[in-house]
Design a protein around this motif. Structure first.
Motif, short mmCIF file in Angstrom:
data_model
loop_
_atom_site.label_atom_id
_atom_site.label_comp_id
_atom_site.label_asym_id
_atom_site.label_seq_id
_atom_site.Cartn_x
_atom_site.Cartn_y
_atom_site.Cartn_z
N VAL A 1 -81.36 -15.75 46.16
CA VAL A 1 -82.36 -16.67 45.61
C VAL A 1 -83.04 -17.38 46.78
O VAL A 1 -82.38 -18.11 47.52
CB VAL A 1 -81.69 -17.71 44.68
N PRO A 2 -84.35 -17.19 46.97
CA PRO A 2 -85.06 -17.93 48.02
C PRO A 2 -85.17 -19.40 47.63
O PRO A 2 -85.51 -19.72 46.49
CB PRO A 2 -86.43 -17.27 48.09
N LEU A 3 -84.86 -20.31 48.55
CA LEU A 3 -84.86 -21.74 48.22
C LEU A 3 -85.91 -22.54 48.99
O LEU A 3 -86.59 -23.37 48.41
CB LEU A 3 -83.47 -22.35 48.49
N PHE A 4 -86.00 -22.36 50.31
CA PHE A 4 -86.93 -23.11 51.15
C PHE A 4 -86.78 -24.61 50.95
O PHE A 4 -87.70 -25.30 50.54
CB PHE A 4 -88.37 -22.65 50.91
N LEU A 5 -85.59 -25.12 51.27
CA LEU A 5 -85.28 -26.54 51.17
C LEU A 5 -85.14 -27.14 52.57
O LEU A 5 -84.62 -26.49 53.48
CB LEU A 5 -83.98 -26.76 50.41
N GLU A 6 -85.58 -28.38 52.72
CA GLU A 6 -85.44 -29.12 53.97
C GLU A 6 -84.71 -30.42 53.66
O GLU A 6 -84.88 -31.00 52.59
CB GLU A 6 -86.81 -29.45 54.58
N ALA A 7 -83.91 -30.90 54.62
CA ALA A 7 -83.17 -32.15 54.46
C ALA A 7 -84.07 -33.34 54.78
O ALA A 7 -84.84 -33.31 55.75
CB ALA A 7 -81.96 -32.16 55.36
N TYR A 8 -83.96 -34.38 53.95
CA TYR A 8 -84.63 -35.67 54.18
C TYR A 8 -83.56 -36.74 54.09
O TYR A 8 -82.73 -36.72 53.18
CB TYR A 8 -85.69 -35.93 53.10
N ASP A 9 -83.59 -37.68 55.02
CA ASP A 9 -82.61 -38.75 55.03
C ASP A 9 -83.04 -39.86 54.07
O ASP A 9 -84.15 -39.82 53.52
CB ASP A 9 -82.43 -39.30 56.45
N GLY A 10 -82.18 -40.83 53.88
CA GLY A 10 -82.44 -41.93 52.96
C GLY A 10 -83.63 -42.79 53.33
O GLY A 10 -84.13 -43.55 52.51
N ASP A 11 -84.14 -42.66 54.57
CA ASP A 11 -85.32 -43.42 54.98
C ASP A 11 -86.62 -42.73 54.57
O ASP A 11 -87.70 -43.21 54.84
CB ASP A 11 -85.30 -43.71 56.48
N GLY A 12 -86.49 -41.57 53.90
CA GLY A 12 -87.66 -40.85 53.40
C GLY A 12 -88.33 -39.94 54.41
O GLY A 12 -89.34 -39.31 54.11
N LEU A 13 -87.76 -39.84 55.61
CA LEU A 13 -88.34 -38.99 56.64
C LEU A 13 -87.59 -37.67 56.72
O LEU A 13 -86.40 -37.61 56.42
CB LEU A 13 -88.27 -39.69 58.00
N PRO A 14 -88.28 -36.59 57.14
CA PRO A 14 -87.60 -35.31 57.28
C PRO A 14 -86.52 -35.35 58.35
O PRO A 14 -86.70 -35.99 59.39
CB PRO A 14 -88.71 -34.33 57.67
N GLY A 15 -85.41 -34.70 58.10
CA GLY A 15 -84.30 -34.65 59.04
C GLY A 15 -83.35 -35.82 58.87
O GLY A 15 -83.66 -36.81 58.22
N ILE A 16 -82.17 -35.66 59.46
CA ILE A 16 -81.14 -36.69 59.40
C ILE A 16 -81.26 -37.57 60.64
O ILE A 16 -81.31 -37.05 61.77
CB ILE A 16 -79.72 -36.05 59.35
N TYR A 17 -81.30 -38.87 60.45
CA TYR A 17 -81.41 -39.82 61.55
C TYR A 17 -80.19 -39.70 62.46
O TYR A 17 -79.05 -39.70 61.99
CB TYR A 17 -81.53 -41.24 61.00
N CYS A 18 -80.41 -39.59 63.77
CA CYS A 18 -79.34 -39.45 64.76
C CYS A 18 -79.59 -40.41 65.91
O CYS A 18 -80.36 -40.09 66.80
CB CYS A 18 -79.30 -38.04 65.33
N PRO A 19 -78.92 -41.54 65.93
CA PRO A 19 -79.12 -42.44 67.06
C PRO A 19 -78.52 -41.84 68.33
O PRO A 19 -77.59 -41.04 68.27
CB PRO A 19 -78.37 -43.71 66.65
N GLU A 20 -79.08 -42.22 69.49
CA GLU A 20 -78.53 -41.78 70.77
C GLU A 20 -77.12 -42.34 70.92
O GLU A 20 -76.83 -43.43 70.46
CB GLU A 20 -79.40 -42.28 71.93
N THR A 21 -76.26 -41.61 71.58
CA THR A 21 -74.87 -42.01 71.70
C THR A 21 -74.70 -43.35 72.38
O THR A 21 -74.02 -44.22 71.88
CB THR A 21 -74.06 -40.94 72.48
#
Length: 144
Positions: free
Chosen positions: A59-79
């Motif tokens: 089944v083709p899905l074409f899904l992208e992750a969005y974080d709770g801030d509404g922006l694409p991708g998961i927020y990753c702070p610098e270490t």
């Protein structure tokens, strides 16, 4: 959500679990289904789910992750920034907990934590550590 704590590098596959039923192009995918996403690390952790094997068919899905801030991708702070921020937030949480009771500290703790932390090794390889149980959204995107 992420299924397990995991260290990811560019192009690696990560397993996700649906927390709710999902319907894509008329195909129903039940909650608790495991999906495989390919990650791309930039200033955020980008996750792409292209397809799923379900009932003997792809089944083709074409899904992208969005974080709770509404922006694409998961927020990753610098270490390093995350360490300083975590220390400051832990101090603030501790103070809030003493001042307003444990409930406020627990709420603040929940709000401040993120689902991933980005790091760079001595060799320059960038990786992201994800935390099991971290929840985010999967959004259908146009086929590329």
């Amino acid at each position: 959500m992420f299924v397990r704590d995991q260290k990811l590098v560019n192009g690696q596959r990560v397993t996700l679990r649906l927390l709710e039923d999902l319907t894509v192009d008329g195909v129903s995918i039940p909650a608790n289904t495991h999906l495989s996403a390919i990650c791309k690390i930039s200033d955020r952790l980008e996750l792409s789910v292209r397809s799923l094997e379900l009932g003997g068919r792809i089944v083709p899905l074409f899904l992208e992750a969005y974080d709770g801030d509404g922006l694409p991708g998961i927020y990753c702070p610098e270490t390093s920034a995350a360490k300083n921020s975590r220390r400051a937030s832990d101090d603030a949480i501790s103070t809030a907990g003493r001042t307003f009771g444990r409930l406020v500290g627990d709420i603040a703790n929940t709000v401040i934590r993120t689902g991933a932390t980005i790091a760079k090794s001595a060799t320059g390889e960038v990786s992201v550590n994800v935390v099991s149980g971290y929840e985010f959204y999967l959004v259908k995107v146009e086929k590329r």
